[in-house]
Each structure stands twice: as structure tokens, then as C-alpha cells.
Motif scaffolding. Structure first.
Motif, PDB file in Angstrom:
ATOM      1  N   ILE A 151      -6.659  -9.994   0.926  1.00  0.00           N
ATOM      2  CA  ILE A 151      -5.985  -9.466   2.121  1.00  0.00           C
ATOM      3  C   ILE A 151      -5.123  -8.264   1.745  1.00  0.00           C
ATOM      4  CG2 ILE A 151      -4.306  -9.971   3.943  1.00  0.00           C
ATOM      5  CD1 ILE A 151      -5.276 -12.821   3.969  1.00  0.00           C
ATOM      6  N   LYS A 152      -4.473  -8.350   0.575  1.00  0.00           N
ATOM      7  CA  LYS A 152      -3.661  -7.226   0.116  1.00  0.00           C
ATOM      8  C   LYS A 152      -4.521  -6.000  -0.151  1.00  0.00           C
ATOM      9  CE  LYS A 152       0.009  -6.091  -3.159  1.00  0.00           C
ATOM     10  NZ  LYS A 152       0.852  -6.586  -4.272  1.00  0.00           N
ATOM     11  N   ALA A 153      -5.761  -6.230  -0.650  1.00  0.00           N
ATOM     12  CA  ALA A 153      -6.670  -5.105  -0.904  1.00  0.00           C
ATOM     13  C   ALA A 153      -7.102  -4.444   0.403  1.00  0.00           C
ATOM     14  CB  ALA A 153      -7.889  -5.601  -1.678  1.00  0.00           C
TER      15      ALA A 153
ATOM     16  N   HIS B 114       3.687 -12.624   4.054  1.00  0.00           N
ATOM     17  CA  HIS B 114       3.275 -13.868   3.413  1.00  0.00           C
ATOM     18  C   HIS B 114       1.810 -13.843   2.980  1.00  0.00           C
ATOM     19  CE1 HIS B 114       3.099 -18.159   2.520  1.00  0.00           C
ATOM     20  NE2 HIS B 114       2.016 -18.227   3.275  1.00  0.00           N
ATOM     21  N   LEU B 115       0.907 -13.428   3.860  1.00  0.00           N
ATOM     22  CA  LEU B 115      -0.520 -13.438   3.524  1.00  0.00           C
ATOM     23  C   LEU B 115      -0.846 -12.422   2.439  1.00  0.00           C
ATOM     24  CD1 LEU B 115      -2.235 -13.860   7.020  1.00  0.00           C
ATOM     25  CD2 LEU B 115      -1.906 -15.585   5.254  1.00  0.00           C
TER      26      LEU B 115
ATOM     27  N   ASN C  42      -0.580  -1.837   2.785  1.00  0.00           N
ATOM     28  CA  ASN C  42       0.757  -1.591   3.345  1.00  0.00           C
ATOM     29  C   ASN C  42       1.251  -2.752   4.214  1.00  0.00           C
ATOM     30  OD1 ASN C  42       0.912   1.021   2.197  1.00  0.00           O
ATOM     31  ND2 ASN C  42      -0.354   1.824   3.867  1.00  0.00           N
ATOM     32  N   GLY C  43       0.537  -3.863   4.155  1.00  0.00           N
ATOM     33  CA  GLY C  43       0.921  -5.009   4.979  1.00  0.00           C
ATOM     34  C   GLY C  43       0.104  -5.071   6.257  1.00  0.00           C
TER      35      GLY C  43
END
Length: 364
Positions: free
Chosen positions: A89-91, A81-82, A95-96
Motif C-alpha cells: 500500500i505504501k508503494a 496506519h495502512l 504520500n499516504g
């Protein structure tokens, strides 16, 4: 054979039966194993609330808020979700997140404990019904926040909830998978049952130690007479805050376990009815008595499922004019009223202190 050896043998036999129970029930129905796992989760919740209500005598109707805090923290740190909603946060975690459970669950306990102390701070001078109303409002505030923290920044995904929550991975075991040990199939539900059972045993040990400690005795003194406890030099303010915080940590851990077990959380899982049910478990079993609290939690968590088999035939007899869910709630309420009339102090109440033992009648 002395008393210690007898207790050890009884303990080992009971432990073996409890460990083997899901394997036996699983041969007939995995639904039965699921009911047993959920019942153990409610036992954890009831043990935590017993610290606040049973030991310290603080009527808390917003306990489900700490349950929600733990569940949503685990869901946010163990789901995509985040990373799906926040580019930064994805950067950082392409990979989660995939936070280890040994970090997430202590964080859930810490955050819920802080929330419990925040709740306790403005309610220190309230008692009885007034305390119940304020804590009830706090529980509803948390649920409304979870329901509305979708705009302008999507944190909780609002009423749609958070899905794709990862199962617990502990000691190399992914509890979302099925394993085979010595030719025996061990399902995900059985793995969770064993984990919940281990945590229940640890929680019982903690609660027993707390009850016999100086802090536990001080909580019980506040429960019996707060003015007298304060006159004896007890810091009732700090002790109440400690009770709220300690009880809330159990709720936070239970919430994190619930999120991993279900794989999905939404605000509908943390309603006032859920909080009232947890309070009823403590009161029905026996305030302040750990065996009674466990008995109350097991009964009230399993009773709705058992009454499904009673409510459905009654619905058919009335030609479908009665809703099965409402009828089941009516039967639960009726059963609780009967039990409380017959056992007003609970099914397994704690022994009364401060009363003289009854004197035997003189022989004529």
C-alpha cells in the motif's frame, strides 16, 4: 399572514439561532460547543436506529456495530496506519492514502448498510427478546473483531486503536483548523457542529419522506402486526432487510464523522453500553416520532455532562467514598425511571392510529 409564511419565518429564525449558538457558547467555553456537536452526532445515530426500532418494530441492540464499521473505515482510509503496516500500500501511495471525504463517507454508508443486511438475513424469523439477543451478540462480535485484528496481520491495531486520523476537508476548508470570518473566530469544533447540524437536517427530511412513503407505511404495518401485513401481500422479508440496511447507513455515516471529529478510534468507544444508550434515546423520546427521538437524543447525550456538576459535590459530601462516574450513571438511571413512569410512551410519543377520536360530552 398565512400558515406557510408563519412556518417559513419560524424555520428561518430557528436556523439562524442554531447557526449562531456555537459562536455564542464558544465565547464562554469550547467544551460547551463540543458537547453540542456530540449531541448532534447522537441525534444522527438515534434517527438511524428509529428506522429499525421505531418504524419497523425490530429491536436492535447491536446498532453500535454499524457505528464501529463506519468509524474504522474512515480511520483506515484517512490515517497513516495502512501505509505504515503494509508495504504494497505504501508503494502505491507513497504520500499516504488521503482519501477524499466525498468518497470515504459514501463508502462507510455502503459498507455499514451491507453489514446491516448481513445481520438482518439470519434474524428474519426472530422477534422480540430473541431478536434483541442475536443483534446484541452481533454488536459484541464486531467489537471483539476490532479488538483482535492485530495479529497475525495488523488491520485495526487492536486495543491500542488508530490515531493520527485526518480531519474532514470539504469545499477547501480543513475542519481541523481555526478560521476567521468577518472578524469572528470560527474554531474546528464550530465547523464540525455546523456540518453535523446540516446532516441532521438532511436526515430529518429523509426520515419524514420515508415515514410518508409506501415503504414507511409497510414498515409500520409490520410493526403493528406482521402476520396481518404478510396476509395483505407485503414482502416482509425484503422490507425487514431494507429497514436493517437503511438504518445501518446512518450508523456508518455517524461513525465516519465520529472518527474524523475525535482523531482517534478504539474498540472501547463501541461497547454494549453505547448501544443500549442509543436505544434508550429512541425509547425515551418516543418510538417512531422524529421530534421525540431528537429530544431523547439531546437529553441523554447532554444529561451525563450536566450531572457531572451534581455528582462531584455529592462525592465530596461522602468524603470520596462514592465514585463520581458510578454515581452519575445512577442519577441517569434514576432520571430515566422517573420519566418513563410519568410518560410510559416517551416524552413526545407519536399519535396513536386506529383509535376513535373522543366524543365530546353532550351539553345538558
Amino acid at each position: 399572514m398565512d400558515n406557510k409564511q408563519t412556518k417559513l419565518i419560524v424555520f428561518l429564525v430557528a436556523a439562524g439561532l442554531l447557526l449562531a449558538l456555537p459562536l455564542f457558547v464558544g465565547h464562554f467555553s469550547q467544551g460547551g460547543v463540543r458537547i453540542m456537536a456530540i449531541a448532534l452526532l447522537y441525534v444522527l445515530l438515534a434517527l438511524g436506529l428509529n428506522i429499525v426500532v421505531g418504524y419497523a418494530g425490530l429491536l436492535d441492540l447491536g446498532y453500535v456495530a454499524f457505528y464501529a464499521v463506519g468509524a474504522y473505515l474512515y480511520a483506515l482510509l484517512s490515517s497513516p496506519h495502512l501505509t505504515d503496516n503494509f508495504e504494497w500500500i505504501k508503494a502505491m501511495y507513497p504520500n499516504g492514502l488521503h482519501m477524499p471525504v466525498l468518497i470515504v463517507i459514501p463508502l462507510a454508508a455502503l459498507l455499514a448498510g451491507l453489514a446491516g443486511m448481513v445481520l438482518g438475513a439470519p434474524t428474519l424469523k426472530l422477534r422480540g427478546d430473541y431478536l434483541a439477543i442475536v443483534t446484541l451478540g452481533f454488536g459484541e462480535i464486531i467489537r471483539v473483531f476490532m479488538n483482535n485484528l492485530e495479529y497475525p496481520i495488523n488491520i485495526t491495531n487492536g486495543p491500542r486503536g488508530i490515531s493520527q486520523i485526518e480531519p474532514i476537508q470539504l469545499l477547501g476548508f480543513n475542519m481541523g483548523k481555526t478560521f476567521h470570518f468577518f472578524g469572528e473566530q470560527v474554531t474546528s469544533l464550530t465547523m464540525y457542529y455546523w456540518l453535523f447540524l446540516a446532516l441532521v437536517v438532511a436526515s430529518v427530511v429523509i426520515c419524514l419522506r420515508l415515514a410518508d412513503s409506501r415503504i414507511g407505511r409497510a414498515w409500520m404495518a409490520i410493526r403493528e402486526d406482521e402476520i396481518a401485513a404478510k396476509a395483505m401481500g407485503l414482502n416482509t422479508r425484503n422490507l425487514k432487510l431494507l429497514a436493517f440496511g437503511m438504518g445501518a447507513t446512518f450508523g456508518g455515516v455517524s461513525g465516519a464523522l465520529f472518527a474524523s471529529f475525535q482523531g482517534f478510534v478504539s474498540p472501547e468507544s463501541f461497547t454494549l453500553a453505547e448501544s443500549v444508550m442509543i436505544v434508550a434515546m429512541v425509547v425515551l423520546g418516543g418510538l417512531g416520532n422524529i421530534p421525540g427521538v431528537i429530544l431523547g437524543a439531546l437529553l441523554l447525550s447532554a444529561l451525563p455532562e450536566v450531572l457531572r456538576y451534581v455528582a462531584d459535590p455529592l462525592q465530596h459530601l461522602t468524603g470520596g467514598r462514592l465514585d463520581a462516574a458510578i454515581l452519575r450513571q445512577l442519577l441517569i438511571a434514576l432520571a430515566m425511571i422517573i420519566i418513563m413512569l410519568l410518560r410510559p410512551r416517551g416524552l413526545w410519543p407519536s399519535p396513536e392510529h386506529g383509535k376513535a377520536a373522543p366524543t365530546p360530552a353532550l351539553a345538558k
